[in-house]
Design a protein around this motif. Structure first.
Motif, PDB file in Angstrom:
ATOM      1  N   VAL A 336      24.296  -2.425  19.153  1.00 38.78           N
ATOM      2  CA  VAL A 336      24.703  -2.435  17.747  1.00 38.78           C
ATOM      3  C   VAL A 336      24.608  -3.857  17.194  1.00 38.78           C
ATOM      4  O   VAL A 336      25.203  -4.787  17.745  1.00 38.78           O
ATOM      5  N   ALA A 337      23.846  -4.004  16.122  1.00 41.43           N
ATOM      6  CA  ALA A 337      23.814  -5.273  15.385  1.00 41.43           C
ATOM      7  C   ALA A 337      24.762  -5.146  14.191  1.00 41.43           C
ATOM      8  O   ALA A 337      24.543  -4.305  13.318  1.00 41.43           O
ATOM      9  N   VAL A 338      25.806  -5.978  14.152  1.00 40.68           N
ATOM     10  CA  VAL A 338      26.808  -5.857  13.081  1.00 40.68           C
ATOM     11  C   VAL A 338      26.195  -6.204  11.722  1.00 40.68           C
ATOM     12  O   VAL A 338      26.382  -5.503  10.735  1.00 40.68           O
ATOM     13  N   GLY A 339      25.424  -7.285  11.647  1.00 43.24           N
ATOM     14  CA  GLY A 339      24.785  -7.692  10.403  1.00 43.24           C
ATOM     15  C   GLY A 339      23.307  -7.947  10.626  1.00 43.24           C
ATOM     16  O   GLY A 339      22.824  -8.006  11.764  1.00 43.24           O
ATOM     17  N   GLU A 340      22.572  -8.153   9.527  1.00 53.36           N
ATOM     18  CA  GLU A 340      21.131  -8.382   9.641  1.00 53.36           C
ATOM     19  C   GLU A 340      20.830  -9.672  10.409  1.00 53.36           C
ATOM     20  O   GLU A 340      19.834  -9.751  11.126  1.00 53.36           O
ATOM     21  N   ASP A 341      21.669 -10.673  10.273  1.00 54.91           N
ATOM     22  CA  ASP A 341      21.450 -11.912  11.003  1.00 54.91           C
ATOM     23  C   ASP A 341      21.598 -11.730  12.519  1.00 54.91           C
ATOM     24  O   ASP A 341      21.104 -12.552  13.307  1.00 54.91           O
ATOM     25  N   ASP A 342      22.272 -10.652  12.893  1.00 53.05           N
ATOM     26  CA  ASP A 342      22.498 -10.402  14.323  1.00 53.05           C
ATOM     27  C   ASP A 342      21.345  -9.611  14.964  1.00 53.05           C
ATOM     28  O   ASP A 342      21.300  -9.463  16.186  1.00 53.05           O
ATOM     29  N   ARG A 343      20.429  -9.112  14.122  1.00 54.35           N
ATOM     30  CA  ARG A 343      19.389  -8.219  14.646  1.00 54.35           C
ATOM     31  C   ARG A 343      18.471  -8.887  15.674  1.00 54.35           C
ATOM     32  O   ARG A 343      18.180  -8.290  16.718  1.00 54.35           O
ATOM     33  N   PRO A 344      17.984 -10.138  15.435  1.00 51.34           N
ATOM     34  CA  PRO A 344      17.110 -10.736  16.444  1.00 51.34           C
ATOM     35  C   PRO A 344      17.763 -10.851  17.820  1.00 51.34           C
ATOM     36  O   PRO A 344      17.131 -10.551  18.842  1.00 51.34           O
ATOM     37  N   ALA A 345      19.008 -11.264  17.850  1.00 50.18           N
ATOM     38  CA  ALA A 345      19.702 -11.362  19.136  1.00 50.18           C
ATOM     39  C   ALA A 345      19.878  -9.974  19.763  1.00 50.18           C
ATOM     40  O   ALA A 345      19.735  -9.808  20.982  1.00 50.18           O
ATOM     41  N   ALA A 346      20.183  -8.993  18.916  1.00 52.84           N
ATOM     42  CA  ALA A 346      20.348  -7.624  19.419  1.00 52.84           C
ATOM     43  C   ALA A 346      19.032  -7.095  19.993  1.00 52.84           C
ATOM     44  O   ALA A 346      19.013  -6.464  21.056  1.00 52.84           O
ATOM     45  N   LEU A 347      17.921  -7.341  19.298  1.00 59.37           N
ATOM     46  CA  LEU A 347      16.630  -6.877  19.780  1.00 59.37           C
ATOM     47  C   LEU A 347      16.244  -7.553  21.093  1.00 59.37           C
ATOM     48  O   LEU A 347      15.654  -6.926  21.983  1.00 59.37           O
ATOM     49  N   GLY A 348      16.564  -8.846  21.212  1.00 60.41           N
ATOM     50  CA  GLY A 348      16.305  -9.518  22.481  1.00 60.41           C
ATOM     51  C   GLY A 348      17.089  -8.885  23.618  1.00 60.41           C
ATOM     52  O   GLY A 348      16.573  -8.725  24.738  1.00 60.41           O
ATOM     53  N   LEU A 349      18.330  -8.513  23.319  1.00 54.63           N
ATOM     54  CA  LEU A 349      19.161  -7.875  24.334  1.00 54.63           C
ATOM     55  C   LEU A 349      18.633  -6.480  24.671  1.00 54.63           C
ATOM     56  O   LEU A 349      18.627  -6.067  25.838  1.00 54.63           O
ATOM     57  N   VAL A 350      18.175  -5.752  23.649  1.00 58.35           N
ATOM     58  CA  VAL A 350      17.584  -4.421  23.880  1.00 58.35           C
ATOM     59  C   VAL A 350      16.453  -4.519  24.899  1.00 58.35           C
ATOM     60  O   VAL A 350      16.385  -3.759  25.876  1.00 58.35           O
ATOM     61  N   HIS A 351      15.558  -5.457  24.686  1.00 54.00           N
ATOM     62  CA  HIS A 351      14.398  -5.545  25.555  1.00 54.00           C
ATOM     63  C   HIS A 351      14.779  -6.021  26.952  1.00 54.00           C
ATOM     64  O   HIS A 351      14.204  -5.570  27.955  1.00 54.00           O
ATOM     65  N   ALA A 352      15.759  -6.921  27.035  1.00 48.55           N
ATOM     66  CA  ALA A 352      16.199  -7.390  28.347  1.00 48.55           C
ATOM     67  C   ALA A 352      16.801  -6.245  29.159  1.00 48.55           C
ATOM     68  O   ALA A 352      16.559  -6.130  30.370  1.00 48.55           O
ATOM     69  N   LEU A 353      17.579  -5.389  28.508  1.00 44.16           N
ATOM     70  CA  LEU A 353      18.169  -4.237  29.207  1.00 44.16           C
ATOM     71  C   LEU A 353      17.093  -3.238  29.608  1.00 44.16           C
ATOM     72  O   LEU A 353      17.136  -2.658  30.705  1.00 44.16           O
TER      73      LEU A 353
END
Length: 421
Positions: A336-353
């Motif tokens: 879950v990305a809380v805000g749009e600014d959090d999306r890049p970090a969230a996507l990086g985590l998605v791919h790492a998992l």
């Protein structure tokens, strides 16, 4: 535009496909435990691969046509002729006995009813190059162990076991039939349980003399009492097969039943079918020994024994026990990305998992936190990994267990490496 599949064909939604995957997994697991190798063949074969070898019933049910190369072809209605053709090509190079299995999709234009469609998937397991009854016992044991792997016991399913050689010996010696009469008589006996007039109809069509007709009618009526047939010299292979199954601890699943003949023209010896104990469904599987087919198809003289187990009747039996099918959870983790600014970090985590082999989903458009968590629950995720600005600044995320609601802060590096979800 059509709103449903053709009659006898299936739209397989995710919940039904999840059940099919579990069936396929049991098939492959047992095949591996028995030392079988997987093979496959083309779904389209020459028409004459089936005509004259598979029996009148299958030939009448073929999906066949003339292709653009002016060849008479058919969608495969069964796998055994393809297996015979393939083994014949490499018979000299293959170490005997050959243990092969396949899970083809098969096609027959049959009358649609419960447990019978016009397409199905079928496990085929065959041992090639071994004439002895231990090979027969081995494939029967594999069929039983598949049912055990799916949670069924001897009170749920029964193997009905017979031998065409015993029936043929008795029909000639005791009933007085000519050898040329055996294919028709055996086919009529095979149909008799489903159609009590089948034997009488064959007698009339064949024009048997009254004495032979009376003897055959009495013989069929006595098939419920197998002791006499088991005492014949021709019964030695069947008794050896039974002894092997008993030594394996599988005798509680097995009944000797000479009403089982199997309608396919190429069977030559021991035959069997597996039914639910209440006999409310069609056969779950069927097979037997077919020692002449490889020579007929490819000119290679190798004995064979095997069976086919379809997914339709087996699925019906599982449905009777377990109820409607259930989809497997789509993902294990929802990021879950809380805000749009959090999306890049969230996507990086998605791919790492995902690199760790974990099933992961995330919202593909901007959504409120609550909506994203609702989607996570709907997908069956075990945990939601929440990435907000505070968490990003600390290099960590909040892991929320969706069953209990408990939360834990976990560093990104641990999530990407070895955190246990």
């Amino acid at each position: 535009m059509p709103v449903s599949a053709l009659p006898g064909f299936r739209d397989v939604f995710p919940d039904a496909l999840a059940r099919r995957r579990r069936i396929f997994a049991a098939w492959r697991d047992v095949a591996a435990r028995y030392g079988f190798e997987e093979y496959d063949g083309p779904p389209l074969e020459p028409l004459d691969l089936y005509t004259g070898k598979s029996g009148d019933e299958i030939v009448e049910q073929l999906y066949h046509f003339r292709d653009k190369g002016d060849r008479e072809v058919a969608l495969r209605p069964e796998m055994t002729p393809t297996l015979a053709r393939m083994v014949a090509q490499r018979a000299a190079q293959l170490k005997k006995p050959i243990r092969w299995f396949s899970i083809p999709q098969l096609f027959r234009y049959e009358r649609q009813q419960r447990g019978r469609l016009r397409e199905h998937f079928q496990l085929n397991m065959d041992i090639i190059g071994e004439p002895g009854p231990l090979a027969d016992a081995e494939v029967i044991a594999a069929a039983v162990d598949i049912m055990r792997a799916l949670g069924f016991g001897p009170g749920d399913v029964r193997v009905r076991l017979s031998d065409r050689r015993i029936l043929a010996d008795a029909l000639v010696a005791d009933v007085g039939l000519a050898p040329d009469d055996l294919p028709g008589a055996l086919s009529a006996i095979d149909r008799h349980e489903r159609n009590p007039q089948a034997v009488a109809t064959w007698i009339a069509e064949r024009g048997l003399p009254p004495a032979s007709a009376a003897a055959l009618t009495a013989f069929v009526g006595a098939l419920d009492a197998p002791a006499g047939l088991l005492a014949r010299e021709a019964a030695r292979p069947l008794k050896d097969c039974l002894a092997a199954l008993e030594a394996m601890g599988l005798a509680p699943f097995v009944d000797v039943d000479f009403r089982i003949v199997r309608g396919l023209a190429y069977y030559t010896g021991i035959v069997f079918e597996l039914f639910d104990a209440r006999r409310s469904l069609r056969a779950i599987c069927g097979g037997g020994r077919y020692d002449d087919l490889l020579e007929q198809v490819g000119g290679v003289d190798l004995p064979c024994v095997g069976f086919g187990m379809g997914d339709v009747v087996l699925g019906e039996l599982i449905a009777e026990r377990d109820g409607p099918p259930r989809s497997d959870p789509a993902v294990a983790v929802f990021v879950v990305a809380v805000g749009e600014d959090d999306r890049p970090a969230a996507l990086g985590l998605v791919h790492a998992l995902r690199d760790r082999g974990i099933g992961v989903e995330f919202a593909l458009k901007k959504q409120a936190l609550g909506k994203q968590l609702e989607l996570a629950v709907a997908r069956g995720a075990r945990a939601a990994v929440v990435v907000g600005s505070t968490e990003r600044a600390a290099g960590e995320a909040v892991v929320r267990r969706l069953d209990s609601g408990t939360e834990q802060r976990v560093p990104f590096t641990q999530l990407a490496k070895d955190y246990a979800f």
